[in-house]
Design a protein around this motif. Structure first.
Motif, PDB file in Angstrom:
ATOM      1  N   ILE A   2      -0.397   9.917  -7.871  1.00  0.00           N
ATOM      2  CA  ILE A   2      -1.011   9.776  -6.547  1.00  0.00           C
ATOM      3  C   ILE A   2      -0.952  11.122  -5.855  1.00  0.00           C
ATOM      4  O   ILE A   2       0.110  11.757  -5.799  1.00  0.00           O
ATOM      5  N   ALA A   3      -2.078  11.582  -5.357  1.00  0.00           N
ATOM      6  CA  ALA A   3      -2.129  12.823  -4.581  1.00  0.00           C
ATOM      7  C   ALA A   3      -2.614  12.504  -3.168  1.00  0.00           C
ATOM      8  O   ALA A   3      -3.172  11.434  -2.912  1.00  0.00           O
ATOM      9  N   HIS A   4      -2.399  13.453  -2.273  1.00  0.00           N
ATOM     10  CA  HIS A   4      -2.818  13.291  -0.883  1.00  0.00           C
ATOM     11  C   HIS A   4      -3.672  14.480  -0.476  1.00  0.00           C
ATOM     12  O   HIS A   4      -3.370  15.623  -0.829  1.00  0.00           O
ATOM     13  N   THR A   5      -4.725  14.206   0.284  1.00  0.00           N
ATOM     14  CA  THR A   5      -5.599  15.289   0.757  1.00  0.00           C
ATOM     15  C   THR A   5      -5.094  15.884   2.061  1.00  0.00           C
ATOM     16  O   THR A   5      -5.497  16.988   2.428  1.00  0.00           O
ATOM     17  N   GLY A   6      -4.251  15.143   2.782  1.00  0.00           N
ATOM     18  CA  GLY A   6      -3.806  15.616   4.082  1.00  0.00           C
ATOM     19  C   GLY A   6      -4.838  15.458   5.169  1.00  0.00           C
ATOM     20  O   GLY A   6      -4.650  15.940   6.290  1.00  0.00           O
ATOM     21  N   ASP A   7      -5.932  14.754   4.869  1.00  0.00           N
ATOM     22  CA  ASP A   7      -7.064  14.618   5.795  1.00  0.00           C
ATOM     23  C   ASP A   7      -7.358  13.135   5.982  1.00  0.00           C
ATOM     24  O   ASP A   7      -8.165  12.547   5.251  1.00  0.00           O
ATOM     25  N   VAL A  23     -12.336  20.611   0.757  1.00  0.00           N
ATOM     26  CA  VAL A  23     -12.462  20.474  -0.694  1.00  0.00           C
ATOM     27  C   VAL A  23     -11.123  20.803  -1.320  1.00  0.00           C
ATOM     28  O   VAL A  23     -10.482  21.801  -0.970  1.00  0.00           O
ATOM     29  N   LEU A  24     -10.682  19.940  -2.244  1.00  0.00           N
ATOM     30  CA  LEU A  24      -9.411  20.157  -2.926  1.00  0.00           C
ATOM     31  C   LEU A  24      -9.615  20.069  -4.427  1.00  0.00           C
ATOM     32  O   LEU A  24     -10.418  19.264  -4.914  1.00  0.00           O
ATOM     33  N   SER A  25      -8.868  20.891  -5.152  1.00  0.00           N
ATOM     34  CA  SER A  25      -8.851  20.850  -6.609  1.00  0.00           C
ATOM     35  C   SER A  25      -7.474  20.375  -7.066  1.00  0.00           C
ATOM     36  O   SER A  25      -6.449  20.862  -6.581  1.00  0.00           O
ATOM     37  N   PHE A  26      -7.478  19.388  -7.990  1.00  0.00           N
ATOM     38  CA  PHE A  26      -6.230  18.839  -8.520  1.00  0.00           C
ATOM     39  C   PHE A  26      -6.226  18.965 -10.042  1.00  0.00           C
ATOM     40  O   PHE A  26      -7.283  18.947 -10.686  1.00  0.00           O
ATOM     41  N   ASP A  27      -5.037  19.045 -10.599  1.00  0.00           N
ATOM     42  CA  ASP A  27      -4.897  18.985 -12.053  1.00  0.00           C
ATOM     43  C   ASP A  27      -5.162  17.555 -12.500  1.00  0.00           C
ATOM     44  O   ASP A  27      -4.634  16.598 -11.919  1.00  0.00           O
ATOM     45  N   GLY A  49      -9.404   5.946   1.449  1.00  0.00           N
ATOM     46  CA  GLY A  49      -9.231   6.423   2.816  1.00  0.00           C
ATOM     47  C   GLY A  49      -9.320   5.323   3.840  1.00  0.00           C
ATOM     48  O   GLY A  49      -9.064   5.538   5.023  1.00  0.00           O
ATOM     49  N   GLY A  50      -9.690   4.103   3.400  1.00  0.00           N
ATOM     50  CA  GLY A  50      -9.800   2.980   4.316  1.00  0.00           C
ATOM     51  C   GLY A  50     -11.104   2.238   4.137  1.00  0.00           C
ATOM     52  O   GLY A  50     -12.145   2.835   3.877  1.00  0.00           O
ATOM     53  N   ALA A  51     -11.046   0.924   4.263  1.00  0.00           N
ATOM     54  CA  ALA A  51     -12.243   0.094   4.185  1.00  0.00           C
ATOM     55  C   ALA A  51     -12.999   0.159   5.506  1.00  0.00           C
ATOM     56  O   ALA A  51     -12.410   0.366   6.572  1.00  0.00           O
ATOM     57  N   GLY A  54      -5.996   6.167   5.253  1.00  0.00           N
ATOM     58  CA  GLY A  54      -5.129   6.920   4.353  1.00  0.00           C
ATOM     59  C   GLY A  54      -5.827   8.143   3.799  1.00  0.00           C
ATOM     60  O   GLY A  54      -6.986   8.419   4.129  1.00  0.00           O
ATOM     61  N   ASP A  55      -5.132   8.881   2.936  1.00  0.00           N
ATOM     62  CA  ASP A  55      -5.683  10.109   2.351  1.00  0.00           C
ATOM     63  C   ASP A  55      -5.360  10.171   0.862  1.00  0.00           C
ATOM     64  O   ASP A  55      -5.022  11.220   0.335  1.00  0.00           O
ATOM     65  N   TYR A  56      -5.497   9.044   0.184  1.00  0.00           N
ATOM     66  CA  TYR A  56      -5.007   8.904  -1.186  1.00  0.00           C
ATOM     67  C   TYR A  56      -6.056   9.265  -2.232  1.00  0.00           C
ATOM     68  O   TYR A  56      -7.237   8.948  -2.097  1.00  0.00           O
ATOM     69  N   VAL A  57      -5.584   9.916  -3.286  1.00  0.00           N
ATOM     70  CA  VAL A  57      -6.331  10.069  -4.524  1.00  0.00           C
ATOM     71  C   VAL A  57      -5.439   9.470  -5.607  1.00  0.00           C
ATOM     72  O   VAL A  57      -4.318   9.953  -5.820  1.00  0.00           O
TER      73      VAL A  57
END
Length: 789
Positions: free
Chosen positions: A204-209, A240-244, A770-772, A779-782
């Motif tokens: 689980i990652a977070h965007t902070g946004d 824009v975010l880049s994740f592994d 991010g929410g329905a 939220g800010d979940y990936v």
């Protein structure tokens, strides 16, 4: 306990009297409102009769006369017979009509013995036995509510999944819809219906946004991209975010520092990779680049490796999309859908704010060079002679049909497919030009090199319903009536129709009929005498409603919905707006919306999710429109430049529940060979929502409005998360059976996507949460899933 002599206790008497007062109050309610329903022209006398009988039962009950129970028994039998006559065996209609009444009947039966005792009569056990039977019936009804209703399933034998050949295995997810055709299909089969129970959260990652929605504000509606070991996500505010891909570790983040005051969302990024020339040493900076659309009308090119702007693109990485547009007020024009990368150009349309004014920004579509950002071509729906920047001192034609949804590209035909909206404002269009009407609410095929129109096909003539073409046209191969496989295009619409066209010519493959539609009488407006209906393909949630289709969680709110319906003019899907109160069904949300469809070419199936929400509206004369009118989501919209504004309201009960019977949203599979529904299931439960927006906490699969894309895999799975409850679900693509779900921390409107890690060889399913829509939890979940080792 103090007791009356040979009678019930005082507490028992008090409870019986309290019950009688409730029965009397209900009787008064149904008598008055049932009479009002008849006054409005309804032929339904049931509610008035119910009210009178309840009053009669309550009057006897308050005197502790057991005859009140016999009257109530008659009420119950009468109601059951009436309910069956009107609704047959429709579970949710029977629930609405009888469950609350069953609870009342159960309590009344319990009161029989105390009342008999009060009258000095000997009460047998018959009333208790009957009360027990009613209780068992209620318990069975509740248990049955957890079983999906309104399910369609053919008896055909399920086809086995075709194994993925190594040469055809998906390598990356490079486009919003996975490919230029918008298929949302993954040729991957590591995760299957047989092993999906082992699918679990990998990271689980977070965007902070965290998007803070106000109904038309920030919404997370993203589908990530995956190229190699990198996963790319954009947030509602344009970061824009880049994740592994294996660990979820953040590589870099870019913040464009600019957003609009409303409609903040980033559904996706564009991607382009310059192929190295053999023998030529090239600078690797920005060799692979991402294209970010922003809420303040910019297009930014980013180095996919570092997240830094590509200096050679436009002005230090940015193209200003307001150039040539004239006045662009904040929030009136922005990019919300993904830019389309088609060969060596990146193409953008844009969302134009609805219903504020006739003088709004242009709906022009433009193509820019992917390397340096210069304008290659422009398509101005109002002025086909403009192919680049407008002449000095002029602008692109203002207020023209725009392209706010995602576009598609066929590199072999050299065509780009544009789903168009209608000229703003939406609900009175006497001002529109012939050019406005020509390309409104259509799919337009343009030449990728020049922007010249090759063909266009219109789904709604002179659109006065806000029936924009809302979704990415999906390109696939499909059989025609002679069994020949032809290049096809599937387009879903807000009016609940599915069109199947030849994408080379624009001609229908499945039958389309021009049918007469109702005509309006508003001064200055003109009306198309006919509209197109895709009769050769299934339609969804657009049947003409009757009073018998009204619904509520109880008879109380159901009666209010019937009263509202009786006040309305409803003439079917193309009911024209007027100065009177009218119902448009489906409403301006659809039907189907921006999530489009997913396909499985190995099955020839198209997977469609829909919502079933009506729109109650009427035109408002200019003198009666308040200065504060904005109607960003619902309410009065000003429509300046026309004689009218418009009032718009969702067709909901006072409890906030749709007024027509369930389901309110479904997932369906259409077989392109037979052009019939293979299966259809309600999607979404009331676990995280309910009347008055109170979460009921129980997973009753009533079928809730859906908003978002699905994902199909060759292994036989369809993933979907765009419901009102907090789940990512997987369905068996052959049967529609829900075979897996995972609880999300908040709801999601994001598009599930999948990939194989080039490092570990694991297949992942990824969703942003991010929410329905219309739910306050954000939220800010990936979240990434993979099979347990």
């Amino acid at each position: 306990m103090i007791r009356f002599k040979n009678g019930p206790s005082r507490m028992t008497v008090f409870l019986v009297i309290l019950l009688s007062l409730l029965v009397l109050a209900a009787g008064l309610y149904f008598t008055l409102l049932g009479g009002y329903l008849i006054y409005l022209g309804s032929r339904t006398w049931y509610y008035l009769a119910l009210g009178i009988l309840l009053l009669l039962s309550g009057l006897f009950m308050i005197r502790l006369n057991r005859f009140s129970v016999w009257i109530f028994a008659f009420i119950y039998v009468m109601s059951a017979l009436w309910s069956y006559h009107e609704a047959g065996l429709d579970y949710w209609q029977q629930f609405s009509n009888l469950f609350a009444l069953s609870v009342a009947f159960f309590l009344v039966l319990l009161a029989y013995r105390p009342m008999a005792k009060k009258q000095g009569k000997i009460a047998g056990s018959a009333s208790l036995v009957l009360a027990g039977l009613v209780f068992i019936g209620m318990a069975a009804t509740i248990a049955s509510s957890f079983i999906p209703k309104n399910v369609i399933h053919t008896a055909e034998k399920a086809k086995p999944a075709l194994p993925v050949q190594p040469a055809n295995e998906q390598k990356d997810w490079k486009s919003w819809g996975n490919d230029d055709h918008g298929s949302r299909f993954a040729a991957l089969d590591q995760i299957t219906p047989a092993n999906i129970k082992k699918l679990d959260v990998a990271w689980i990652a977070h965007t902070g946004d965290i998007p803070q929605s106000n109904g038309s504000g920030a919404e997370d509606q993203n589908t990530p991209l995956q190229i190699g070991t990198n996963l790319y996500v954009c947030t509602a505010y344009g970061k824009v975010l880049s994740f592994d891909v294996d660990s979820g570790k953040q590589n870099w983040m870019f913040d464009p520092r600019g957003t609009g005051p409303n409609w903040q969302r980033c559904r996706g990024l564009g991607y382009h990779e310059t192929q190295p020339v053999k023998g030529v040493k090239a600078d690797t900076a920005c060799q692979a680049r991402l294209f970010l659309p922003t809420g303040d009308a910019r297009l930014i090119a980013l180095d996919a490796a570092t997240g830094k702007p590509c200096e050679e693109f436009g002005d230090k990485g940015t193209v200003d999309l307001k150039v040539g547009m004239g006045e662009v007020k904040p929030g009136y024009y922005q990019q919300t859908s993904t830019p389309l990368v088609a060969g060596d150009v990146v193409i953008v349309g844009g969302r134009v704010a609805d219903n504020f004014s006739t003088d709004e920004p242009p709906g022009v579509v433009r193509a820019y060079d992917v390397k340096d950002g210069h304008l290659v071509w422009a398509w101005d729906p109002g002025n086909p002679d403009i192919h680049g920047l407008p002449p000095e001192g002029q602008t692109y034609t203002r207020g023209t049909p725009n392209v706010w949804a995602a576009m598609s590209y066929d590199d072999k035909l050299g065509l780009v497919y544009l789903p168009t909206g209608n000229s703003t404002p939406d609900f009175w269009a006497g001002y529109r030009t012939a050019e406005d009407d020509k390309y409104s609410s259509s799919v337009v095929a343009v030449d990728v090199k020049t922007g010249e129109v090759r063909w266009h096909y219109q789904f709604v003539h002179h659109d006065i319903w806000d029936f924009d073409t809302p979704a990415q046209p999906v390109l696939l191969d499909a059989p025609d009536d002679d069994g020949n496989i032809v290049p096809a295009l599937v387009q879903v619409t807000k009016q609940g129709e599915v069109f199947l066209l030849n994408r080379e010519t624009g001609e229908p493959i499945a039958d389309v009929e021009e049918k007469p539609v109702p005509q309006g009488d508003v001064a200055g407006e003109r009306y198309s005498p006919t509209q197109r209906f895709s009769v050769g393909m299934p339609s969804f949630g657009n049947a003409t409603l009757t009073e018998a289709d009204m619904w509520g969680t109880t008879p109380f709110d159901k009666l209010l919905c019937r009263i509202e319906f009786a006040k309305m003019r409803h003439q079917g899907v193309f009911t024209p707006p007027g100065l009177d109160y009218s119902l448009q069904m489906p409403g301006s949300l659809g039907g189907m919306n921006w999530g489009s469809v997913s396909i499985d070419p190995t099955l020839n199936y198209v997977f469609v999710n829909d919502m079933r929400l009506g729109l109650a509206n009427y035109l408002v004369e200019r003198k009666d429109i308040p200065e504060s009118a904005s109607g960003i989501e619902m309410g009065i919209v000003p429509m300046a430049g026309t004689p009218f504004g418009a009032m718009r309201m969702r067709f909901l009960s006072p409890l906030g529940v749709p007024c027509q019977k369930p389901p309110f949203g479904t997932m369906s599979a259409i077989d392109l060979k037979t052009r019939k529904i293979v299966w259809q299931v309600p999607v979404g439960t009331v676990k995280d929502t309910g009347p008055l927006n109170i979460a009921l906490g129980v997973p009753v699969p009533i079928g809730m409005p859906t908003l978002g894309p699905s994902l199909a895999t060759q292994s036989g799975l369809v993933f979907f998360a765009g419901t009102q409850d907090f789940y990512l679900r997987a369905f068996d693509s052959r049967t529609g059976k829900e075979i897996w779900k995972s609880r999300l921390p908040v709801g999601s409107q994001g598009g599930p996507m999948t990939y194989i890690s080039p490092k570990t060889g694991k297949q992942y399913i990824v969703i942003t949460a991010g929410g329905a829509r219309q739910n306050p939890k954000r939220g800010d979940y990936v979240i990434a899933y993979t099979l347990k080792d």
